[in-house]
Design a protein around this motif. Sequence first.
Motif, PDB file in Angstrom:
ATOM      1  N   ALA A  82      38.697  40.574  26.979  1.00  0.00           N
ATOM      2  CA  ALA A  82      37.566  41.111  27.598  1.00  0.00           C
ATOM      3  C   ALA A  82      37.454  40.514  29.059  1.00  0.00           C
ATOM      4  O   ALA A  82      36.208  41.038  29.635  1.00  0.00           O
ATOM      5  CB  ALA A  82      36.495  40.764  26.613  1.00  0.00           C
ATOM      6  N   ILE A  83      38.055  39.658  29.485  1.00  0.00           N
ATOM      7  CA  ILE A  83      37.359  39.119  30.737  1.00  0.00           C
ATOM      8  C   ILE A  83      37.337  39.926  32.127  1.00  0.00           C
ATOM      9  O   ILE A  83      36.552  39.980  32.805  1.00  0.00           O
ATOM     10  CB  ILE A  83      38.406  37.710  31.125  1.00  0.00           C
ATOM     11  CG1 ILE A  83      37.587  36.615  32.168  1.00  0.00           C
ATOM     12  CG2 ILE A  83      39.694  38.004  31.516  1.00  0.00           C
ATOM     13  CD1 ILE A  83      36.699  35.914  31.705  1.00  0.00           C
ATOM     14  N   LYS A  84      38.394  40.780  31.953  1.00  0.00           N
ATOM     15  CA  LYS A  84      38.601  41.843  33.107  1.00  0.00           C
ATOM     16  C   LYS A  84      37.053  42.719  32.927  1.00  0.00           C
ATOM     17  O   LYS A  84      36.877  42.906  34.116  1.00  0.00           O
ATOM     18  CB  LYS A  84      39.709  42.635  32.803  1.00  0.00           C
ATOM     19  CG  LYS A  84      40.188  43.533  34.022  1.00  0.00           C
ATOM     20  CD  LYS A  84      41.296  44.367  33.531  1.00  0.00           C
ATOM     21  CE  LYS A  84      41.747  45.490  34.666  1.00  0.00           C
ATOM     22  NZ  LYS A  84      42.693  46.302  34.233  1.00  0.00           N
ATOM     23  N   GLU A  85      36.984  43.083  31.736  1.00  0.00           N
ATOM     24  CA  GLU A  85      35.697  44.172  31.560  1.00  0.00           C
ATOM     25  C   GLU A  85      34.426  43.136  31.850  1.00  0.00           C
ATOM     26  O   GLU A  85      33.604  43.726  32.529  1.00  0.00           O
ATOM     27  CB  GLU A  85      35.841  44.688  30.114  1.00  0.00           C
ATOM     28  CG  GLU A  85      36.781  45.570  29.878  1.00  0.00           C
ATOM     29  CD  GLU A  85      38.226  44.942  29.700  1.00  0.00           C
ATOM     30  OE1 GLU A  85      39.207  45.839  29.585  1.00  0.00           O
ATOM     31  OE2 GLU A  85      38.299  43.806  29.374  1.00  0.00           O
ATOM     32  N   LEU A  86      34.271  41.928  31.467  1.00  0.00           N
ATOM     33  CA  LEU A  86      33.312  41.216  32.171  1.00  0.00           C
ATOM     34  C   LEU A  86      32.957  41.078  33.308  1.00  0.00           C
ATOM     35  O   LEU A  86      31.847  41.309  33.973  1.00  0.00           O
ATOM     36  CB  LEU A  86      33.240  39.822  31.265  1.00  0.00           C
ATOM     37  CG  LEU A  86      33.182  39.710  29.515  1.00  0.00           C
ATOM     38  CD1 LEU A  86      33.652  38.508  29.170  1.00  0.00           C
ATOM     39  CD2 LEU A  86      31.893  40.188  29.141  1.00  0.00           C
ATOM     40  N   ARG A  87      33.878  40.823  33.801  1.00  0.00           N
ATOM     41  CA  ARG A  87      33.811  40.419  35.475  1.00  0.00           C
ATOM     42  C   ARG A  87      33.581  41.836  36.308  1.00  0.00           C
ATOM     43  O   ARG A  87      32.895  41.879  37.419  1.00  0.00           O
ATOM     44  CB  ARG A  87      35.164  40.128  36.037  1.00  0.00           C
ATOM     45  CG  ARG A  87      35.405  38.463  35.485  1.00  0.00           C
ATOM     46  CD  ARG A  87      36.701  37.945  36.136  1.00  0.00           C
ATOM     47  NE  ARG A  87      36.596  36.432  35.762  1.00  0.00           N
ATOM     48  CZ  ARG A  87      37.746  35.897  35.629  1.00  0.00           C
ATOM     49  NH1 ARG A  87      38.881  36.311  35.455  1.00  0.00           N
ATOM     50  NH2 ARG A  87      37.700  34.367  35.488  1.00  0.00           N
ATOM     51  N   PRO A  93      29.407  34.555  38.083  1.00  0.00           N
ATOM     52  CA  PRO A  93      30.823  34.272  37.898  1.00  0.00           C
ATOM     53  C   PRO A  93      31.137  34.144  36.143  1.00  0.00           C
ATOM     54  O   PRO A  93      30.158  33.436  35.698  1.00  0.00           O
ATOM     55  CB  PRO A  93      30.690  32.757  38.686  1.00  0.00           C
ATOM     56  CG  PRO A  93      29.332  32.794  39.581  1.00  0.00           C
ATOM     57  CD  PRO A  93      28.582  33.753  38.894  1.00  0.00           C
ATOM     58  N   PHE A  94      32.275  34.325  36.062  1.00  0.00           N
ATOM     59  CA  PHE A  94      33.012  33.864  34.789  1.00  0.00           C
ATOM     60  C   PHE A  94      34.078  32.961  34.930  1.00  0.00           C
ATOM     61  O   PHE A  94      34.945  33.110  35.622  1.00  0.00           O
ATOM     62  CB  PHE A  94      33.411  35.240  33.987  1.00  0.00           C
ATOM     63  CG  PHE A  94      32.375  36.114  33.703  1.00  0.00           C
ATOM     64  CD1 PHE A  94      32.057  36.023  32.087  1.00  0.00           C
ATOM     65  CD2 PHE A  94      31.804  37.022  34.237  1.00  0.00           C
ATOM     66  CE1 PHE A  94      30.914  36.704  31.738  1.00  0.00           C
ATOM     67  CE2 PHE A  94      30.893  37.970  33.893  1.00  0.00           C
ATOM     68  CZ  PHE A  94      30.328  37.769  32.567  1.00  0.00           C
ATOM     69  N   ILE A  95      34.083  32.051  33.976  1.00  0.00           N
ATOM     70  CA  ILE A  95      35.078  31.037  33.627  1.00  0.00           C
ATOM     71  C   ILE A  95      35.717  31.616  32.098  1.00  0.00           C
ATOM     72  O   ILE A  95      35.139  31.442  31.197  1.00  0.00           O
ATOM     73  CB  ILE A  95      34.653  29.713  33.495  1.00  0.00           C
ATOM     74  CG1 ILE A  95      33.981  29.283  34.859  1.00  0.00           C
ATOM     75  CG2 ILE A  95      35.924  28.518  33.260  1.00  0.00           C
ATOM     76  CD1 ILE A  95      34.794  29.477  36.114  1.00  0.00           C
ATOM     77  N   GLY A  96      37.104  31.835  32.286  1.00  0.00           N
ATOM     78  CA  GLY A  96      37.855  32.006  31.074  1.00  0.00           C
ATOM     79  C   GLY A  96      38.558  31.119  30.641  1.00  0.00           C
ATOM     80  O   GLY A  96      38.826  29.940  31.136  1.00  0.00           O
TER      81      GLY A  96
END
Length: 260
Positions: A82-87, A93-96
Amino acid sequence: MDNSTKPIGLFDSGIGGTSIWKEIHSLLPHEDSIYLADSKNAPYGQKSKEEIIALSFKNTDYLLGLGCKIIVVACNTATTNAIKELRAKYNVPFIGIEPAIKPAAIHTVTKAIGILATKGTLSSELFTKTVSGFKDITVIEQVGYNLVSLIENGMIQSEEIKELLRQYLQPMIEANIDHLVLGCSHYPYLIPQIQEILPKDVTIIDSGEAVARQTKKILLASNLLNTGAQKCKQVFYTNSDPAVLKTILGDGYNVVQKDF
């Protein structure tokens, strides 16, 4: 407006991401943080990509509603799915967190490494792409069936969990791995049991320290690092029985049971 004093937000499919929170708190002791343990929906690893994305959106909305300045996706399954969709959706900022395949592949001498992770992580497009970059390395993949559920139920020291670990690790031992990558943020809590099973010369790798360093790097780059020296506030929310989370954290932390 100074956003640097706002809290860091973290979420996971339960208590496992506290292993990531501990590393971040150790490196950044003056940062406030809010942690969501979505134990009601654990484990994420057996859910579809669409379900994982929806849960990740839900958790992010909740944390942003509480004023978080950055979101740490303290879950391998949620990151890889889901990190791509979240960003793409949120302006924050997102940290995966994803399995640390690269350091294991670089440092292996036997040219064989093991990866213990959830089904959701191992079947993800991001994980497949990462592994495909190391064609000269034998990667022994193993889904950690039932491990998350047992950890969530406070059965870390159970004979059942030890027997599952023996089953999952034996093929890796036979393949002569010299590095084991833990691909789920719950699994660092099983390191003592894993060490009893693996040969002494096998290096166990988890992503906690690397995630903490990346969090600090992004906070600095975004001018969001809290440079004050005030006493920080840590809040932990769980939508399930808080007993196991309280045990994992120890005394002195604010654990709140809440529906989210």
